[in-house]
Design a protein around this motif. Sequence first.
Motif, PDB file in Angstrom:
ATOM      1  N   LEU B 309       0.834  -1.205   0.000  1.00 25.12           N
ATOM      2  CA  LEU B 309       0.000   0.000   0.000  1.00 25.12           C
ATOM      3  C   LEU B 309       0.871   1.257   0.000  1.00 25.12           C
ATOM      4  CD1 LEU B 309      -2.986   0.530   0.043  1.00 25.12           C
ATOM      5  CD2 LEU B 309      -2.906   0.661   2.517  1.00 25.12           C
ATOM      6  N   PHE B 310       1.937   1.234   0.801  1.00 24.03           N
ATOM      7  CA  PHE B 310       2.858   2.374   0.852  1.00 24.03           C
ATOM      8  C   PHE B 310       3.460   2.626  -0.529  1.00 24.03           C
ATOM      9  CE2 PHE B 310       2.883   2.028   5.471  1.00 24.03           C
ATOM     10  CZ  PHE B 310       3.198   3.295   5.888  1.00 24.03           C
ATOM     11  N   ILE B 311       3.882   1.533  -1.192  1.00 22.99           N
ATOM     12  CA  ILE B 311       4.527   1.676  -2.501  1.00 22.99           C
ATOM     13  C   ILE B 311       3.517   2.199  -3.524  1.00 22.99           C
ATOM     14  CG2 ILE B 311       5.596   0.382  -4.373  1.00 22.99           C
ATOM     15  CD1 ILE B 311       6.676  -1.506  -2.176  1.00 22.99           C
ATOM     16  N   TRP B 312       2.307   1.654  -3.465  1.00 22.89           N
ATOM     17  CA  TRP B 312       1.252   2.037  -4.389  1.00 22.89           C
ATOM     18  C   TRP B 312       0.948   3.531  -4.252  1.00 22.89           C
ATOM     19  CZ3 TRP B 312      -4.221  -0.639  -4.070  1.00 22.89           C
ATOM     20  CH2 TRP B 312      -4.940  -0.331  -5.223  1.00 22.89           C
ATOM     21  N   ILE B 313       0.845   3.986  -3.002  1.00 26.19           N
ATOM     22  CA  ILE B 313       0.556   5.407  -2.776  1.00 26.19           C
ATOM     23  C   ILE B 313       1.700   6.261  -3.291  1.00 26.19           C
ATOM     24  CG2 ILE B 313       0.356   7.125  -0.936  1.00 26.19           C
ATOM     25  CD1 ILE B 313      -1.403   5.141   0.517  1.00 26.19           C
ATOM     26  N   ARG B 314       2.937   5.796  -3.085  1.00 26.81           N
ATOM     27  CA  ARG B 314       4.072   6.579  -3.566  1.00 26.81           C
ATOM     28  C   ARG B 314       4.051   6.713  -5.087  1.00 26.81           C
ATOM     29  NH1 ARG B 314      10.545   5.815  -2.682  1.00 26.81           N
ATOM     30  NH2 ARG B 314      11.081   7.418  -4.176  1.00 26.81           N
ATOM     31  N   GLY B 315       3.602   5.644  -5.752  1.00 29.08           N
ATOM     32  CA  GLY B 315       3.568   5.707  -7.200  1.00 29.08           C
ATOM     33  C   GLY B 315       2.381   6.475  -7.735  1.00 29.08           C
ATOM     34  N   THR B 316       1.403   6.787  -6.870  1.00 23.09           N
ATOM     35  CA  THR B 316       0.144   7.353  -7.345  1.00 23.09           C
ATOM     36  C   THR B 316      -0.005   8.837  -7.052  1.00 23.09           C
ATOM     37  OG1 THR B 316      -0.802   5.205  -6.831  1.00 23.09           O
ATOM     38  CG2 THR B 316      -2.332   6.964  -7.371  1.00 23.09           C
ATOM     39  N   LEU B 317       0.315   9.234  -5.830  1.00 19.69           N
ATOM     40  CA  LEU B 317      -0.045  10.586  -5.406  1.00 19.69           C
ATOM     41  C   LEU B 317       1.111  11.556  -5.578  1.00 19.69           C
ATOM     42  CD1 LEU B 317      -2.016   9.877  -2.133  1.00 19.69           C
ATOM     43  CD2 LEU B 317      -2.916  10.489  -4.363  1.00 19.69           C
ATOM     44  N   PRO B 318       0.823  12.805  -6.015  1.00 22.74           N
ATOM     45  CA  PRO B 318       1.874  13.818  -6.085  1.00 22.74           C
ATOM     46  C   PRO B 318       2.196  14.357  -4.692  1.00 22.74           C
ATOM     47  CG  PRO B 318      -0.198  14.765  -6.736  1.00 22.74           C
ATOM     48  CD  PRO B 318      -0.455  13.316  -6.484  1.00 22.74           C
ATOM     49  N   ARG B 319       3.362  14.978  -4.576  1.00 22.19           N
ATOM     50  CA  ARG B 319       3.831  15.494  -3.295  1.00 22.19           C
ATOM     51  C   ARG B 319       3.008  16.707  -2.859  1.00 22.19           C
ATOM     52  NH1 ARG B 319       9.559  16.034  -4.366  1.00 22.19           N
ATOM     53  NH2 ARG B 319       9.684  13.825  -3.958  1.00 22.19           N
ATOM     54  N   LEU B 320       2.758  16.813  -1.552  1.00 26.18           N
ATOM     55  CA  LEU B 320       2.023  17.970  -1.038  1.00 26.18           C
ATOM     56  C   LEU B 320       2.949  19.169  -0.876  1.00 26.18           C
ATOM     57  CD1 LEU B 320      -0.215  15.888  -0.323  1.00 26.18           C
ATOM     58  CD2 LEU B 320      -0.558  17.176   1.746  1.00 26.18           C
ATOM     59  N   ARG B 321       2.327  20.360  -0.830  1.00 24.36           N
ATOM     60  CA  ARG B 321       3.095  21.558  -0.518  1.00 24.36           C
ATOM     61  C   ARG B 321       3.187  21.676   0.991  1.00 24.36           C
ATOM     62  NH1 ARG B 321      -0.281  25.282  -3.462  1.00 24.36           N
ATOM     63  NH2 ARG B 321      -1.011  25.773  -1.383  1.00 24.36           N
TER      64      ARG B 321
END
Lengths: 193, 390
Positions: B309-321
């Motif tokens: 799940l951690f890896i999936w989220i890293r590949g999916t979501l852009p970085r926040l400000r």
Amino acid sequence: MPSFIFYLFALVTLGFGLLVVTARNPVTSALSLASSFVGLAALFISLDAYFIGIIQILVYAGAVMVLFLFIIMLMDIKAEEGKKTNNGALVGGCLLAVLLVLQVIMVSGAFHGERTVGDLDTAAAIGKAAGTELPTIANDLREGSLPDTKLMGYALFDRYGFHLQVVGLLLLVGTVGVVMLSKRDTAAKEAGN
Amino acid sequence: MTLVERIDQAPLLLQRWAVSFFPALLQPWVAMLISAAAIIGVFASLFALSTLAERKGLGRIQNRPGPNRVGPFGMLQPLADGIKMLIKEDIVPLRADKVLHFLAPIALIVPSLLVYSVLPIGRNLIAMQCQLGVLLFFAIGASTELSIFMAGWGSHNKYSLLGSIRAIAQMISYELPMVLAAVTVILATSSLDTVNIVEAQAGGFWAWHAFTPWGAIALLTFFICALAESNRAPFDLPEAESELIAGHLTEYSGFKYALFFMAEYLGMMAISGMAITLFLGGWQAPLPILNFIPSWMWFFGKLACFVVLFIWIRGTLPRLRADQLMNLAWKFLLPIALLNIGLAGLWVKSSGWIAWPISVILLGLAIVGLGRLLRGSRPRGGKRIYRYAD
């Protein structure tokens, strides 16, 4: 073996405590303070006061130290070099230390007549022979499983519940005050511009 | 002891067998050493595996093969990375505080490994059962902030220092809702002992805390905070090498950098382990029929799901400000977590289905309302206003 661990952590606590006062670099002082807190927490834990020991790490070594470090990082405090020692503060500190030692001696003297854990053991043996059980805290102490979190919780939220709320209110007032002060500063700056 | 029980308790039996070779005086110390060595060995190899899984998974998400040169299917890539890190030159800046610069990675890796001591990995498989396990976990986890400060200050680099301020601010902000999310479980089980918390969730997946109204929200809050605490995307601002010059890691190279990297993965797995323990039944099987599968396999299976799940989220979501990050913690997660504690209290006191509708209504209102407030804090539609970039 426990006494060896006690001396080790006492040495850690006192050694780093000394470094806090003598170090010239504020970062060294702050990190020594954190190490000293960890040593103190280990001493608490070796006395079976798990809750206080862990809270010591969580609150002091965690939260309070981070506050100190933030101040160091934001203010860019440099090492003080060649600065003379403040004699007044030195004398005052020594006086305070002597007073503290006197107080500890007096308090421990006053507790001399009280029961110790060893006394509780014999009392428990007598109680068992007579067929009566001791109060729970004594039993827990004997078994080495004193639920100190629960005791602390009862004391704080039951017996001293009102006092706790007053302290909480005071802290809230402090927080609101800080927010107000920082807001006024920005507002004044924006008005000035 | 049946065969199933034997397999279930295999690590413990192995430890007892190894300890029995030593004289009685040394036995407690040897037992402790074996537990520590097992934790270091197992989780360090899991770290290697998860780096490979991450690079492969990210490659798949980004439509490229990922590492596939070293060994069959690139399986030996972690080994090659480790050797590369070990033989790289270790560069220390000339004016750095040498002691702090050296100590920072060590001060980070030790607490990252120490937190595993209170995680129950299987039935009776825990390195140190402590009455205050949950509290100890968070206390040790909080001390990693000191090492980030040491790294930032010790490097004598203004970007490192700014990066460490940013990282510490993020970590203390997200620690608060994370601990408050854990408080709900402590309230429901009235225990701070991780073993008791797992045992309170016995019987099947419907007994897990994640399947109560407060537990579901607490798990979500906890998971979002876990992402931020372990500096993972989308909250990986502390180490945003493309925009923010890798923060406090700027001046680190070679094996010291590898230690930071390892601590990040170890922290990620430890927090996932805590989430599993608190909300997803720890080592309990989801159905009583499945109890023949060893308890530690359930724990590691759930852990693997979290890592994926951690890896999936890293590949999916852009970085926040940075400001979005802070707003999310203080204006959304914190009020939700506070409300959730009240709802957990309601659940415990009413002990029935009456708490379900009340919780769903209150939480729904809170989430929608707070979400709107958050959205209202930036201009909607129209032209973007760049305050500092003109």
